[in-house]
Design an enzyme around this catalytic site. Structure first.
Site, PDB file in Angstrom:
ATOM      1  N   LYS A   1      -0.710 -86.891  52.081  1.00 23.35           N
ATOM      2  CA  LYS A   1      -1.045 -86.493  53.453  1.00 23.35           C
ATOM      3  C   LYS A   1      -2.229 -87.305  54.013  1.00 23.35           C
ATOM      4  O   LYS A   1      -2.957 -87.973  53.258  1.00 23.35           O
ATOM      5  CB  LYS A   1      -1.361 -84.993  53.468  1.00 23.35           C
ATOM      6  CG  LYS A   1      -0.168 -84.120  53.082  1.00 23.35           C
ATOM      7  CD  LYS A   1      -0.502 -82.637  53.266  1.00 23.35           C
ATOM      8  CE  LYS A   1       0.679 -81.763  52.886  1.00 23.35           C
ATOM      9  NZ  LYS A   1       0.408 -80.330  53.188  1.00 23.35           N
TER      10      LYS A   1
ATOM     11  N   TYR B   1       8.638 -79.845  59.367  1.00 21.47           N
ATOM     12  CA  TYR B   1       8.098 -78.529  59.008  1.00 21.47           C
ATOM     13  C   TYR B   1       8.716 -77.407  59.841  1.00 21.47           C
ATOM     14  O   TYR B   1       8.106 -76.337  59.970  1.00 21.47           O
ATOM     15  CB  TYR B   1       6.574 -78.525  59.173  1.00 21.47           C
ATOM     16  CG  TYR B   1       5.831 -79.141  57.996  1.00 21.47           C
ATOM     17  CD1 TYR B   1       5.872 -78.562  56.725  1.00 21.47           C
ATOM     18  CD2 TYR B   1       5.057 -80.291  58.145  1.00 21.47           C
ATOM     19  CE1 TYR B   1       5.183 -79.108  55.655  1.00 21.47           C
ATOM     20  CE2 TYR B   1       4.360 -80.842  57.076  1.00 21.47           C
ATOM     21  CZ  TYR B   1       4.427 -80.248  55.834  1.00 21.47           C
ATOM     22  OH  TYR B   1       3.738 -80.776  54.760  1.00 21.47           O
TER      23      TYR B   1
ATOM     24  N   PHE C   1      -0.155 -71.375  61.592  1.00 21.89           N
ATOM     25  CA  PHE C   1      -0.771 -72.677  61.331  1.00 21.89           C
ATOM     26  C   PHE C   1       0.134 -73.854  61.702  1.00 21.89           C
ATOM     27  O   PHE C   1      -0.222 -75.004  61.475  1.00 21.89           O
ATOM     28  CB  PHE C   1      -1.197 -72.786  59.861  1.00 21.89           C
ATOM     29  CG  PHE C   1      -0.097 -72.545  58.860  1.00 21.89           C
ATOM     30  CD1 PHE C   1       0.809 -73.539  58.518  1.00 21.89           C
ATOM     31  CD2 PHE C   1       0.028 -71.303  58.236  1.00 21.89           C
ATOM     32  CE1 PHE C   1       1.813 -73.323  57.595  1.00 21.89           C
ATOM     33  CE2 PHE C   1       1.040 -71.071  57.305  1.00 21.89           C
ATOM     34  CZ  PHE C   1       1.939 -72.089  56.994  1.00 21.89           C
TER      35      PHE C   1
ATOM     36  N   ARG D   1       5.134 -79.935  41.284  1.00 20.82           N
ATOM     37  CA  ARG D   1       4.340 -78.806  41.772  1.00 20.82           C
ATOM     38  C   ARG D   1       3.200 -78.477  40.804  1.00 20.82           C
ATOM     39  O   ARG D   1       2.108 -78.096  41.223  1.00 20.82           O
ATOM     40  CB  ARG D   1       5.240 -77.607  42.043  1.00 20.82           C
ATOM     41  CG  ARG D   1       6.204 -77.899  43.198  1.00 20.82           C
ATOM     42  CD  ARG D   1       7.191 -76.789  43.444  1.00 20.82           C
ATOM     43  NE  ARG D   1       6.566 -75.612  44.013  1.00 20.82           N
ATOM     44  CZ  ARG D   1       6.226 -75.490  45.283  1.00 20.82           C
ATOM     45  NH1 ARG D   1       6.419 -76.484  46.132  1.00 20.82           N
ATOM     46  NH2 ARG D   1       5.677 -74.380  45.727  1.00 20.82           N
TER      47      ARG D   1
ATOM     48  N   THR E   1      -1.226 -74.398  46.566  1.00 19.85           N
ATOM     49  CA  THR E   1      -1.377 -74.829  47.966  1.00 19.85           C
ATOM     50  C   THR E   1      -2.830 -74.780  48.411  1.00 19.85           C
ATOM     51  O   THR E   1      -3.330 -75.709  49.050  1.00 19.85           O
ATOM     52  CB  THR E   1      -0.531 -73.914  48.889  1.00 19.85           C
ATOM     53  OG1 THR E   1       0.817 -73.937  48.428  1.00 19.85           O
ATOM     54  CG2 THR E   1      -0.589 -74.370  50.334  1.00 19.85           C
TER      55      THR E   1
ATOM     56  N   ARG F   1      -4.674 -81.134  43.882  1.00 21.67           N
ATOM     57  CA  ARG F   1      -5.368 -80.356  44.920  1.00 21.67           C
ATOM     58  C   ARG F   1      -6.739 -79.878  44.455  1.00 21.67           C
ATOM     59  O   ARG F   1      -7.676 -79.835  45.257  1.00 21.67           O
ATOM     60  CB  ARG F   1      -4.475 -79.209  45.372  1.00 21.67           C
ATOM     61  CG  ARG F   1      -3.344 -79.712  46.295  1.00 21.67           C
ATOM     62  CD  ARG F   1      -2.277 -78.701  46.448  1.00 21.67           C
ATOM     63  NE  ARG F   1      -1.295 -79.059  47.470  1.00 21.67           N
ATOM     64  CZ  ARG F   1      -0.083 -78.508  47.544  1.00 21.67           C
ATOM     65  NH1 ARG F   1       0.272 -77.594  46.667  1.00 21.67           N
ATOM     66  NH2 ARG F   1       0.754 -78.870  48.493  1.00 21.67           N
TER      67      ARG F   1
ATOM     68  N   ASN G   1      -4.494 -80.496  52.367  1.00 17.03           N
ATOM     69  CA  ASN G   1      -4.404 -80.314  50.915  1.00 17.03           C
ATOM     70  C   ASN G   1      -3.744 -81.495  50.192  1.00 17.03           C
ATOM     71  O   ASN G   1      -3.149 -81.340  49.134  1.00 17.03           O
ATOM     72  CB  ASN G   1      -3.723 -78.980  50.582  1.00 17.03           C
ATOM     73  CG  ASN G   1      -2.294 -78.912  51.057  1.00 17.03           C
ATOM     74  OD1 ASN G   1      -1.825 -79.801  51.750  1.00 17.03           O
ATOM     75  ND2 ASN G   1      -1.594 -77.853  50.694  1.00 17.03           N
TER      76      ASN G   1
ATOM     77  N   HIS H   1       2.228 -82.910  49.651  1.00 14.78           N
ATOM     78  CA  HIS H   1       3.329 -81.957  49.832  1.00 14.78           C
ATOM     79  C   HIS H   1       4.365 -82.248  48.769  1.00 14.78           C
ATOM     80  O   HIS H   1       4.572 -83.406  48.403  1.00 14.78           O
ATOM     81  CB  HIS H   1       3.973 -82.127  51.223  1.00 14.78           C
ATOM     82  CG  HIS H   1       5.297 -81.430  51.338  1.00 14.78           C
ATOM     83  ND1 HIS H   1       5.397 -80.096  51.628  1.00 14.78           N
ATOM     84  CD2 HIS H   1       6.561 -81.881  51.141  1.00 14.78           C
ATOM     85  CE1 HIS H   1       6.683 -79.756  51.630  1.00 14.78           C
ATOM     86  NE2 HIS H   1       7.410 -80.816  51.334  1.00 14.78           N
TER      87      HIS H   1
ATOM     88  N   GLU I   1      14.862 -82.785  52.279  1.00 16.73           N
ATOM     89  CA  GLU I   1      13.628 -83.523  52.592  1.00 16.73           C
ATOM     90  C   GLU I   1      13.747 -85.007  52.233  1.00 16.73           C
ATOM     91  O   GLU I   1      13.220 -85.861  52.945  1.00 16.73           O
ATOM     92  CB  GLU I   1      12.440 -82.877  51.873  1.00 16.73           C
ATOM     93  CG  GLU I   1      12.084 -81.515  52.464  1.00 16.73           C
ATOM     94  CD  GLU I   1      10.896 -80.846  51.799  1.00 16.73           C
ATOM     95  OE1 GLU I   1      10.484 -79.782  52.279  1.00 16.73           O
ATOM     96  OE2 GLU I   1      10.365 -81.385  50.792  1.00 16.73           O
TER      97      GLU I   1
END
Ligand code: CMP
Length: 138
Positions: free
Chosen positions: A9, A49, A57, A85, A91, A102, A112, A115, A126
């Site tokens: 990100k 998203y 948010f 993950r 998250t 993270r 964060n 993704h 995705e």
């Protein structure tokens, strides 16, 4: 073998952390089989998203994702979705295990750093959002 979509990100690309983050994925046995650095439009971020459209948010998330370049990539490996993950951590960085991306790099729950797809169905959708079959080079 499984594939999952990963995004580095804007908070992480801005701080020049792409290599450090990808070292963690590769160290965990995940292989980067497709990768590109792009800048999303607000509309593209919104479409990606869309599942979060009703969340409070959502607007902030889309603005942030379109604010600076991101690196979109496909990770491949055994149990790639779960493994990715695990390497990312929770998250919210406050809940992330030490050593995870993270825990080490994320600035907040919104910013964060990474993704990752959360299921085989979302991984398929995705990956197809960003890559054609020809771009998955192994
Ligand atoms: P990501 O895995 O990209 O999926 C949705 C994102 O929404 C999530 O990571 C967070 O970065 C972002 N987000 C922003 N605020 C919140 C929040 N309060 N709760 C959960 N996710 C949030």
């Amino acid at each position: 073998m499984e594939r999952t979509l990963s995004i580095i990100k804007p908070d992480a690309t801005r701080r020049n952390l792409t290599g450090k983050i990808n070292a963690k994925f590769e160290h965990a046995g995940l292989r980067i089989v497709a990768q590109k650095r792009i800048q999303l439009t607000r509309a593209q971020a919104g479409a990606f998203y869309a599942v979060h459209e009703e969340r409070p948010f959502y607007d902030e998330l889309c603005e942030f994702m379109a604010s600076e370049p991101v690196v979109v990539q496909v990770l491949e490996g055994d149990n790639a979705i779960a493994r990715n993950r695990e390497v990312m951590g929770a998250t919210n960085p406050k809940d992330a295990e030490p050593g995870t991306v993270r825990a080490e790099f994320a600035e907040s729950v919104g910013e964060n750093s990474v993704h990752g797809s959360d299921s085989p169905e979302t991984a398929r959708a995705e990956i197809a959002f960003f890559f054609s079959g020809l771009e998955l080079v192994g």
